[in-house]
Design an enzyme around this catalytic site. Structure first.
Site, PDB file in Angstrom:
ATOM      1  N   ASN A   1       0.874  -1.174   0.000  1.00  0.00           N
ATOM      2  CA  ASN A   1       0.000   0.000   0.000  1.00  0.00           C
ATOM      3  C   ASN A   1       0.909   1.220   0.000  1.00  0.00           C
ATOM      4  OD1 ASN A   1      -1.794   2.044   0.422  1.00  0.00           O
ATOM      5  ND2 ASN A   1      -2.398   1.424   2.489  1.00  0.00           N
ATOM      6  N   TRP A   2       0.992   1.841  -1.157  1.00  0.00           N
ATOM      7  CA  TRP A   2       1.916   2.981  -1.297  1.00  0.00           C
ATOM      8  C   TRP A   2       1.403   4.230  -0.594  1.00  0.00           C
ATOM      9  CZ3 TRP A   2       3.875   3.258  -7.090  1.00  0.00           C
ATOM     10  CH2 TRP A   2       4.539   2.061  -7.404  1.00  0.00           C
ATOM     11  N   LYS A   3       0.119   4.246  -0.246  1.00  0.00           N
ATOM     12  CA  LYS A   3      -0.488   5.444   0.343  1.00  0.00           C
ATOM     13  C   LYS A   3      -0.239   6.647  -0.592  1.00  0.00           C
ATOM     14  CE  LYS A   3      -0.109   3.192   4.755  1.00  0.00           C
ATOM     15  NZ  LYS A   3       0.012   3.254   6.218  1.00  0.00           N
TER      16      LYS A   3
ATOM     17  N   HIS B   1      -9.427   1.329   4.797  1.00  0.00           N
ATOM     18  CA  HIS B   1      -8.160   1.477   5.518  1.00  0.00           C
ATOM     19  C   HIS B   1      -8.384   2.393   6.725  1.00  0.00           C
ATOM     20  CE1 HIS B   1      -4.057   2.556   6.489  1.00  0.00           C
ATOM     21  NE2 HIS B   1      -3.690   1.472   5.844  1.00  0.00           N
TER      22      HIS B   1
ATOM     23  N   GLU C   1      -6.725   4.736   7.867  1.00  0.00           N
ATOM     24  CA  GLU C   1      -6.476   6.157   7.592  1.00  0.00           C
ATOM     25  C   GLU C   1      -7.693   6.794   6.927  1.00  0.00           C
ATOM     26  OE1 GLU C   1      -2.806   5.514   5.492  1.00  0.00           O
ATOM     27  OE2 GLU C   1      -1.853   4.935   7.386  1.00  0.00           O
TER      28      GLU C   1
ATOM     29  N   GLU D   1      -5.211  -4.841  10.381  1.00  0.00           N
ATOM     30  CA  GLU D   1      -4.185  -3.831  10.613  1.00  0.00           C
ATOM     31  C   GLU D   1      -4.450  -3.102  11.930  1.00  0.00           C
ATOM     32  OE1 GLU D   1      -2.198  -2.618   6.659  1.00  0.00           O
ATOM     33  OE2 GLU D   1      -3.873  -1.268   7.012  1.00  0.00           O
TER      34      GLU D   1
ATOM     35  N   GLY E   1       2.748   2.322  10.733  1.00  0.00           N
ATOM     36  CA  GLY E   1       3.695   3.422  10.611  1.00  0.00           C
ATOM     37  C   GLY E   1       4.415   3.763  11.901  1.00  0.00           C
TER      38      GLY E   1
ATOM     39  N   SER F   1       3.593  -2.060  10.153  1.00  0.00           N
ATOM     40  CA  SER F   1       5.044  -2.124  10.340  1.00  0.00           C
ATOM     41  C   SER F   1       5.651  -3.475   9.965  1.00  0.00           C
ATOM     42  CB  SER F   1       5.421  -1.750  11.770  1.00  0.00           C
ATOM     43  OG  SER F   1       5.039  -0.411  12.046  1.00  0.00           O
TER      44      SER F   1
ATOM     45  N   GLY G   1       3.001  -1.164   4.151  1.00  0.00           N
ATOM     46  CA  GLY G   1       3.090   0.255   3.841  1.00  0.00           C
ATOM     47  C   GLY G   1       4.517   0.645   3.500  1.00  0.00           C
TER      48      GLY G   1
HETATM   49  P1  13P Z   1       3.213   0.423   7.523  1.00  0.00           P
HETATM   50  O1  13P Z   1       3.678  -0.905   6.948  1.00  0.00           O
HETATM   51  O2  13P Z   1       3.959   1.588   6.998  1.00  0.00           O
HETATM   52  O3  13P Z   1       3.105   0.361   9.006  1.00  0.00           O
HETATM   53  O4  13P Z   1       1.699   0.610   6.968  1.00  0.00           O
HETATM   54  C1  13P Z   1       0.809  -0.424   7.105  1.00  0.00           C
HETATM   55  C2  13P Z   1      -0.416  -0.084   6.355  1.00  0.00           C
HETATM   56  O5  13P Z   1      -1.175   0.778   6.762  1.00  0.00           O
HETATM   57  C3  13P Z   1      -0.670  -0.796   5.104  1.00  0.00           C
HETATM   58  O6  13P Z   1      -1.958  -0.556   4.647  1.00  0.00           O
END
Ligand code: 13P
Length: 251
Positions: free
Chosen positions: A10-12, A95, A97, A167, A173, A213, A234
């Site tokens: 997930n590149w966000k 997600h 976020e 998640e 993160g 993470s 991520g």
């Molecule tokens: P990280 O791997 O950066 O913690 O992000 C996880 C995530 O939200 C994937 O959707």
């Protein structure tokens, strides 16, 4: 039953279209011998470049969100039909976020899951508890509600084919990965919830990822747990070397 592992990046909100094309040209070479399912969820504007860059490879492209309506007066939104037309096969839905910053609810997650299937796009539905929910001892209850809410009205066949990503918000993160035992406990609870709602067969078919993470160091122990079928990654998905190690998991 052995489920094929599925590792999604997930590149966000990272990478421009040109950066995406360059990155994926490198990644496709790097992962070409991997047998797990590999997905890159890229920003909307990167989709055309990304689909082209992975054409003929073993990488599939996902969107990170979609609207549930086909079209209309929804300024700034993107429909399933638009995504399908670009060659999208998967879409991340719900997600944390998006739930936190863009007011997504279990209800809109459910509407989006139905809309994705209408266009033949496979949803990756995210669930997860906050730290305060974990500390209050209500993780299981919260996860069950999220899973049930997301799946309302979906058929057994649809649920068998989709992906649920567990998640924990406190692990996203933060560099604080859930322990394999913590992750397994909740992924197993998700599978049990699907079994109660549908059947043993559906619960054995649905793929459940862990996200939060995940790194090249932590991924293999996590993915070796019985109810964890891969990861939603991520930060580490933005590096070819790290993502290749994570995607290349072997039993
Ligand atoms: P990280 O791997 O950066 O913690 O992000 C996880 C995530 O939200 C994937 O959707």
């Amino acid at each position: 039953m052995s489920r094929v592992k599925v590792i999604a990046g997930n590149w966000k909100m990272n990478k421009t279209p040109s950066e995406a094309a360059e990155f994926l040209s490198e990644l496709r070479e790097s992962v070409k011998d991997i047998k797990n399912d590999i997905i890159a969820a890229v920003p909307f504007v990167c989709i055309p470049a990304a689909v082209q860059a992975v054409s003929g490879s073993n990488i599939k492209i996902a969107a990170q969100n979609m609207h549930w309506k086909d079209k209309g007066a929804y300024t700034g939104e993107i429909s399933g039909g638009m995504l399908k037309d670009l060659g999208i096969e998967y879409v991340i839905i719900g997600h944390s976020e998006r739930r936190e910053y863009f007011a997504e609810t279990d209800e809109t997650v459910n509407l989006k899951a139905h809309a994705a299937f209408e266009y033949g796009i496979t949803p990756i539905i995210c669930v997860g508890e906050s730290l305060s929910q974990r500390d209050a001892g209500i993780t299981a209850e919260h996860i069950r509600i999220q899973v049930k809410g997301a799946l309302v009205g979906l058929s057994a066949e649809q649920v068998s084919s989709l992906i649920i990503a567990y998640e924990p918000i406190w692990a996203i993160g933060t560099g604080r990965t859930a322990t394999p035992e913590q992750a397994e406990e909740v992924c197993s609870l998700i599978r049990e919830t699907v079994r109660e709602l549908y059947s043993e067969a559906v619960s054995e078919a649905v793929r459940i990822q862990y996200g939060g993470s995940v790194t090249a160091e932590t991924s293999s122990v996590l993915f070796s747990m019985p109810d964890i079928d891969g990861g939603l990654v991520g930060g580490a998905s933005l590096k070819v070397k790290d993502f290749t190690i994570i995607a290349g998991y072997k039993k």
